[in-house]
Structures are given as C-alpha cells and as structure tokens.
Write a protein that holds these residues in place. Structure first.
Motif, mmCIF file in Angstrom:
data_model
loop_
_atom_site.group_PDB
_atom_site.id
_atom_site.type_symbol
_atom_site.label_atom_id
_atom_site.label_comp_id
_atom_site.label_asym_id
_atom_site.label_seq_id
_atom_site.Cartn_x
_atom_site.Cartn_y
_atom_site.Cartn_z
ATOM 1 N N THR A 224 0.853 -1.315 0.108
ATOM 2 C CA THR A 224 -0.121 0.025 -0.023
ATOM 3 C C THR A 224 0.983 1.283 0.111
ATOM 4 N N TYR A 234 -0.651 0.784 -5.674
ATOM 5 C CA TYR A 234 -0.190 -0.632 -5.505
ATOM 6 C C TYR A 234 1.617 -0.682 -5.750
ATOM 7 N N ASN A 257 -1.620 -5.706 -1.818
ATOM 8 C CA ASN A 257 -1.420 -4.596 -2.327
ATOM 9 C C ASN A 257 -0.230 -4.234 -2.959
ATOM 10 N N ASN A 280 -5.619 -8.959 -2.742
ATOM 11 C CA ASN A 280 -5.572 -7.511 -3.063
ATOM 12 C C ASN A 280 -4.478 -6.982 -4.215
#
Ligand SMILES: *[C@@H]1O[C@H](CO)[C@@H](O)[C@H](O)[C@H]1NC(C)=O
Length: 376
Positions: A224, A234, A257, A280
């Motif tokens: 993140t 990302y 992420n 994610n």
C-alpha cells in the motif's frame, strides 16, 4: 504440579530486580526449510539498544548478539538529505513514483522520460544498516520498528535471524530511494514475522551474489503506497530473488496491495513457495515473474482474486501433487479463487527440495491474520 510451577516462578521473581520486566522477547519457533538450523546470536546475553547509533553498532560488530527492539528507531534524518536530478518514466501524476538519477540510471535507461530537475531525499534510506554474522534481531510485541533505513546482509555474512520487526518509510516516493531487506552474498538467513511497508525500491531483495540458504516465513509485504510505478497505490517492487546460487523457502507470507515482482525469480534460485497468501493484488499487475534460472515448487498457496498469478514463465515451475518419490509425501494443491491460471509441470525441480522441503498445510486462509509483526 501447579503448586510446583508457582513456587519456581516465585523463586525467579525474587531473584530479579523488582522493576525489571520479566517477560523478555526470545526467538519464537525455528526456521523451516532451507535455513533450518540457523541459530543467530544463540544464547548470547540479550542487549536492548536505545538509540540508532547503538542499534547500528550492535548489528555491525563482530560479537554474536541477541538484539531486542522495544521501540521505534527512526533513521529518517540521521544522515541528512541530498538533492539530485531524476525522471518520471511512469507518468508525472502525483501518485507516480519518481526515479532518482542514481548512477545515471535515468540518462542510461529512460532517456525519453520527462526529467525532474531536483529531488530531495533522505540519505539514510539509500543503503541498509550492515548486519554482521551471528545476530538475532527480535522485536517485542509490536514495538520493534526500523524507520527510514533497511537492513543489509552482504559480503559473506551468515547465521542471522530477524524476527517480529517492521521496516518502513524508506523514501517511498522515489525509486532507488532504498530497499527494505537486502541479502546479497550470505548464507543461513531467517526472516520471520517481518513486515515491510512504504519502501522506495524493493521490499525484499536477494541480489546477484549467492545468498545460500534463506527462509522467509510468516512475513507481510504490504505494498500500500501513495507513490507507485503504476501510479495507482499498489507498489511494484515487491520481492526480488536474483542470487547466483540460492535456495529459498518462502512460507506463510502475506503479499498484498502489490502490482509486480511478487516475487520476481531469476538468477539461479531454487524456491519453495508454500502456504503463502496473495490478496488485493493490482488487477492490472501480477504476482510471480519467473525468469529462466528459477526452479520453483509452489504448493498450498492461496491466490485470492489475483488476475495474473504469473506473468512471465521462462523458468521452471511445478504446481502438481505428485511429489512422493522426491519428498516422501504428496504436494498440496494451490487454491485459486477468482484468479487466473497458475500451473507448471516441471517435476524435475523436485529433486532440489528433497532434504529441505518445509511442511505444507492444506489451507493458507489464516495467513493474512498470522503474518507480520505483533502476531507472536
Ligand atoms: C488494498 O487494496 C484494496 C483493493 O484495491 C483496497 O480496498 C485496500 O484499501 C488496500 N489496502 C490498504 C491498506 O490501503
């Protein structure tokens, strides 16, 4: 029996100074897979640094050490700032990472990218803290944070354990601003329950020298960020395995992420990727990049809505279950939910794992809550 235990506790409490904290961080568990047997600082008397200078000294000296981190060590301003030119190969928006023109990288590799005349960044981030051989570095609870500078194991060091710490905020706006954990010419390294976040370049990198036997377990790669190569929150530069003769066990890690290099595997790297969890991941990005020279056994991993589990597949990958003759057990299938294809039939990789394969669980669904700092 219970009364006996209480009596013992009473005796040791009576010996300790009244204000001393009785609960001390110690290494939890032991390395599985290739780095099994690593002892770090062993039974050396634990030291608890209270300043960045003291931490640097304990990590770099020639004594076997157990180093307990019970605070944040902020290196951000410790070496001042420096100013250099840069470029924007990935876009000029505010969410895009900018590359520092380190060693004329922009000039040599991105001559057409828009130039940035002046970037000011923290010098401390550029190179990690030197970690010498025979060290255990271990965080207490969630308190062991190293900010603004990574850790670097190179030049032939060996026998190092890093457990339960968070490495963060290393010039995250800038590519070439620094790496989180660097191993580049080493042997017998165990990274466990480590979290990395907000890093300029690689979260974890095994450079082109041989890093021998390495186990990376129960760690959290949190990509993140507000500045990325994809300009989309990302992080791209996640995990890079490039060693010339490396054997890596990558187990129980949570990669999220991120958009690329999650991991990128090349050099001559034997990699057991087992029970990891990918979630994610950037839908326009990917998890694995497998270059030639990679020998990968991937089993028991979970890909949760990962559109592209593997982009490049030039090296060898085995994802089957037929492992009995090499491992003495069947391999565990990977779980792909809402994800793209992840399959490889290179069963000849199996002989590389025969004596040092970590155990594989059937289910990696608990990894997001068990990986990272503050979980042991
Ligand atoms: C990670 O990505 C997901 C999906 O885009 C997003 O919802 C989530 O907020 C991100 N995580 C963090 C910590 O920002």
């Amino acid at each position: 029996m219970q009364r006996f235990v209480i009596a013992l506790l009473g005796a040791s409490a009576a010996l300790a100074a009244p204000t001393a904290s009785i609960k001390r961080a110690t290494v939890s568990g032991s390395a599985e897979g290739f780095a099994a047997g690593v002892t770090g600082g062993g039974d050396a008397t634990a030291v608890t640094p209270t300043s960045t200078d003291e931490l640097v000294s304990y990590l770099g000296d020639s004594e076997p050490r157990v180093i307990i981190l019970n605070q944040e060590f902020d290196f951000t301003d410790s070496e001042g700032t420096t100013t250099s030119a840069g470029c924007s190969p990935w876009g000029t928006g505010s969410q895009c990472q900018i590359a520092i023109n380190q060693n004329d990288w922009c000039t040599n590799y991105e001559p057409d990218a828009p130039t940035v005349s002046s970037i000011t960044y923290n010098k401390a981030g550029v190179e990690g803290i030197t970690v010498a051989s025979d060290k255990t570095i271990i965080g207490e609870g969630s308190k062991g944070v190293i900010k603004g500078k990574g850790l670097r194991m190179a030049n032939g060091v060996s026998n190092i354990i890093i457990q339960n710490i968070h490495v963060t905020e290393i010039n995250p706006e800038y590519v070439w601003g620094g790496d989180g954990i660097t191993i580049d010419g080493a042997d017998m390294i165990w990274i466990d329950h480590v979290k990395t976040s907000l890093i300029g370049r690689q979260h974890i990198v095994l450079g082109t020298e041989s890093s021998g036997k390495v186990t990376i377990s129960n760690s959290e790669i949190d990509g993140t960020t507000s500045w990325s190569a994809q300009c989309n929150a990302y992080h791209y530069w996640s995990v890079l395995f490039l060693g010339s003769d490396d054997q890596v066990t990558f187990k129980g890690n949570y990669i999220h992420n991120t958009s690329g290099r999650g991991p990128k595997v090349g050099g001559k790297t034997v990699l057991h990727a087992v029970n990891n969890y990918w979630g994610n991941i950037d839908p326009t990005g990917h998890a694995f990049e497998i270059d030639s020279g990679a020998y990968i056994l991937a089993e028991g991993n979970t890909f949760d809505s990962v559109k592209t589990p593997v982009s490049t597949l030039e090296g060898k990958l085995y994802t089957g279950t037929d492992c009995s003759s090499a491992l003495g057990r069947a391999c565990v299938e990977n779980t792909l939910t809402g994800s793209g294809d992840f399959s490889g039939t290179a069963s000849d990789v199996l002989s590389s794992f025969s004596s040092k394969a970590a155990a594989a669980d059937k289910d990696a669904s608990g990894v997001p809550s068990s990986a990272g700092i503050g979980k042991i």
